[in-house]
Scaffold this active site. Structure first.
Site, PDB file in Angstrom:
ATOM      1  N   GLU A  63     -15.996   7.006   7.087  1.00 41.23           N
ATOM      2  CA  GLU A  63     -14.921   6.642   6.167  1.00 41.23           C
ATOM      3  C   GLU A  63     -14.819   7.677   5.030  1.00 41.23           C
ATOM      4  O   GLU A  63     -13.731   8.070   4.626  1.00 41.23           O
ATOM      5  CB  GLU A  63     -15.204   5.246   5.610  1.00 41.23           C
ATOM      6  CG  GLU A  63     -14.077   4.661   4.786  1.00 41.23           C
ATOM      7  CD  GLU A  63     -14.402   3.260   4.283  1.00 41.23           C
ATOM      8  OE1 GLU A  63     -15.520   2.763   4.541  1.00 41.23           O
ATOM      9  OE2 GLU A  63     -13.536   2.668   3.617  1.00 41.23           O
ATOM     10  N   ASP A  89      -8.843   2.325  -3.958  1.00 44.20           N
ATOM     11  CA  ASP A  89      -9.146   1.049  -4.613  1.00 44.20           C
ATOM     12  C   ASP A  89     -10.077   1.142  -5.820  1.00 44.20           C
ATOM     13  O   ASP A  89      -9.863   0.495  -6.823  1.00 44.20           O
ATOM     14  CB  ASP A  89      -9.809   0.093  -3.622  1.00 44.20           C
ATOM     15  CG  ASP A  89      -9.018  -0.059  -2.336  1.00 44.20           C
ATOM     16  OD1 ASP A  89      -8.085   0.722  -2.096  1.00 44.20           O
ATOM     17  OD2 ASP A  89      -9.352  -0.969  -1.557  1.00 44.20           O
ATOM     18  N   GLN A 140       0.860  -1.199   0.000  1.00 47.88           N
ATOM     19  CA  GLN A 140       0.000   0.000   0.000  1.00 47.88           C
ATOM     20  C   GLN A 140       0.895   1.247   0.000  1.00 47.88           C
ATOM     21  O   GLN A 140       2.099   1.147   0.213  1.00 47.88           O
ATOM     22  CB  GLN A 140      -0.885   0.004   1.258  1.00 47.88           C
ATOM     23  CG  GLN A 140      -2.330  -0.361   0.985  1.00 47.88           C
ATOM     24  CD  GLN A 140      -3.277   0.022   2.119  1.00 47.88           C
ATOM     25  OE1 GLN A 140      -2.871   0.145   3.265  1.00 47.88           O
ATOM     26  NE2 GLN A 140      -4.544   0.202   1.801  1.00 47.88           N
TER      27      GLN A 140
HETATM   28  C1  GLC Z   1     -10.205   0.630   1.797  1.00 49.55           C
HETATM   29  C2  GLC Z   1      -9.421   1.830   1.262  1.00 49.55           C
HETATM   30  C3  GLC Z   1      -7.973   1.699   1.667  1.00 49.55           C
HETATM   31  C4  GLC Z   1      -7.883   1.527   3.171  1.00 49.55           C
HETATM   32  C5  GLC Z   1      -8.766   0.373   3.662  1.00 49.55           C
HETATM   33  C6  GLC Z   1      -8.874   0.299   5.172  1.00 49.55           C
HETATM   34  O1  GLC Z   1      -9.786  -0.553   1.225  1.00 49.55           O
HETATM   35  O2  GLC Z   1      -9.563   1.930  -0.116  1.00 49.55           O
HETATM   36  O3  GLC Z   1      -7.235   2.810   1.267  1.00 49.55           O
HETATM   37  O4  GLC Z   1      -6.579   1.315   3.559  1.00 49.55           O
HETATM   38  O5  GLC Z   1     -10.078   0.542   3.173  1.00 49.55           O
HETATM   39  O6  GLC Z   1      -9.358   1.486   5.673  1.00 49.55           O
END
Ligand code: GLC
Length: 435
Positions: free
Chosen positions: A400, A165, A107
């Site tokens: 989020e 993502d 990541q």
């Molecule tokens: C989702 C996001 C990613 C993040 C994860 C946990 O997959 O796209 O960036 O790290 O959630 O929060």
């Protein structure tokens, strides 16, 4: 909400998601340890519990692969209903896999930057000495195992490695893939969050198909570079890496360690970043599809990330801010959109107000943007975005992501990095980060 009660609620969100070993990004949706989430969580924790911030980072580093890769998720053997399960990745087929269960991909490398910010404010030399070798190994892996063309720019092999993502940046590449077979799987991500706020089935199938390709290749880095159907140089990922290389260098100097290797990475990235990603005709940075050998011409807020790394010239920064960020058709609040900053320009046909990474406001993107704007002297604009970000959190809670039209919350509740960044935005010394 007063600043004091915002701070207290943010602390209780982080405490509530704390398993004792690591902090979950969200209580139901994300029950394990995520890489860049943890970096931000450690930054938030540093405001009220420095030892816990350090143990958060240690827990993440416990998942490091023997070749230096720092995975996107460390599962820590905690039972959960999360998919993909640790077994799904089959990482045991790689000779480099660690003992703890992890994913097989990485990541955005934000950790060295966070470690340096914390160390600048509250010196922790023993801790720096402890974690520096692991950080160096991860950066070395990124600059070698993921350098496809000798530019020093790192490639990502899966949209999940981008951290954004479901970004529209990836849609064209995903649509062009023709998976012969997709393994059986049962999605878990729409259990707690409405499907309209999550990726579509077509994209999700390709996410899983890519994992299947990687596990068949046993995660051998050279094989992945040679065969991954998705091979991209991402502006966000590389801007974060370049900034993190600078921060790693600062840590090396503070430890009296040699810097020549890091200097080499920095030189190569600085030489190639603007040539590879800048598009003079539009005044935007575009990601680069390495497989196809061409830019991915989609206008998303990732285009502002180079500001965070100090990469644009003055003229480039003015074009980014004046032609795009302040443009009421693209990013600036106007009409039904009342908040900074939508993740995708509203001129893109793929813009969607509530779907994951397609349009909503993410606190992390606002933070990168504020840091970048300050670096280029746009302090007043950064302050407007800071206030708006805190208003969003005060009104809708630690979500989020947020619908930029009415500020309502989407995705996971009690989201850790929103809490961590609320602490950073309300408690950090003026100038915010170490720059
Ligand atoms: C989702 C996001 C990613 C993040 C994860 C946990 O997959 O796209 O960036 O790290 O959630 O929060």
């Amino acid at each position: 909400m007063t600043t004091a009660s915002l701070v207290n609620t943010a602390i209780s969100v982080l405490r509530g998601n704390d398993t004792g070993v690591f902090t979950k990004p969200g209580p139901h949706q994300y029950p394990h340890q995520w890489n860049w989430d943890s970096a931000l969580i450690a930054l938030g924790l540093s405001h009220f519990d420095l030892p816990r911030a350090q143990s958060e980072i240690r827990a993440l580093l416990s998942g490091q692969w023997q070749d230096g890769m720092l995975p996107s998720v460390v599962y820590h053997s905690i039972p959960s209903d999360y998919f993909p399960t640790p077994q799904f990745w089959q990482i045991e087929n790689s000779p480099h896999a660690p003992r703890v269960p992890t994913t097989g991909i990485t990541q955005p490398p934000l950790l060295a930057t966070v470690v340096n910010i914390i160390h600048t404010r509250l010196p922790i030399p023993d801790f720096i000495r402890e974690v520096y070798p692991a950080l160096l190994r991860w950066h070395r892996w990124l600059h070698t195992a993921r350098d496809a063309d000798g530019t020093g720019l790192a490639c990502i092999i899966h949209p999940w490695e981008s951290g954004t993502d479901d970004s529209p940046r990836w849609l064209g590449l995903l649509a062009a893939m023709r998976p012969e077979a997709v393994p059986e799987f049962l999605r878990g991500d729409t259990r707690y969050v409405p499907a309209i706020e999550r990726p579509n089935r077509e994209e999700y199938e390709r996410f899983i198909y890519l994992i299947d390709v990687f596990r068949k290749l046993k995660y051998a880095p050279a094989e992945l570079l040679a065969h991954s159907p998705f091979l991209v140089q991402d502006i966000l990922f590389n801007a974060i890496l370049l900034r993190a290389d600078e921060d790693l260098r600062t840590l090396a100097v503070s430890l009296g360690q040699p810097t020549n290797e890091i200097d080499g990475w920095l030189k190569s990235m600085r030489l190639n970043f603007n040539t590879r990603f800048w598009d003079e005709s539009t005044g935007l940075y575009y990601d680069y599809d390495v497989r196809a050998g061409k830019p991915i011409r989609v206008n998303t807020a990732s285009t502002f990330l180079p500001l965070f790394a100090g990469l644009p010239s003055k003229t480039q920064s003015e074009r980014l801010v004046e032609e795009h960020l302040l443009n009421p058709n693209e990013y600036a609040p106007a009409g039904e959109v009342r908040h900074w900053v939508t993740t995708t320009a509203r001129t893109e046909p793929t813009w969607e107000a509530r779907r994951y990474w397609r349009g909503p406001v993410w606190i992390i993107m606002n933070w990168f943007l504020m840091e970048g704007l300050q670096r280029y002297g746009y302090d007043d604009l950064a302050e407007i975005i800071r206030q708006d970000t805190l208003d969003l959190i005060e009104t809708a809670g630690f979500r989020e992501y947020y619908d930029a039209r009415d500020g309502s919350g989407c995705g996971s509740v009690d989201f850790s990095w929103s809490a961590a960044l609320a602490l950073e935005l309300s408690m950090a010394p003026a100038g915010h980060s170490s720059r």
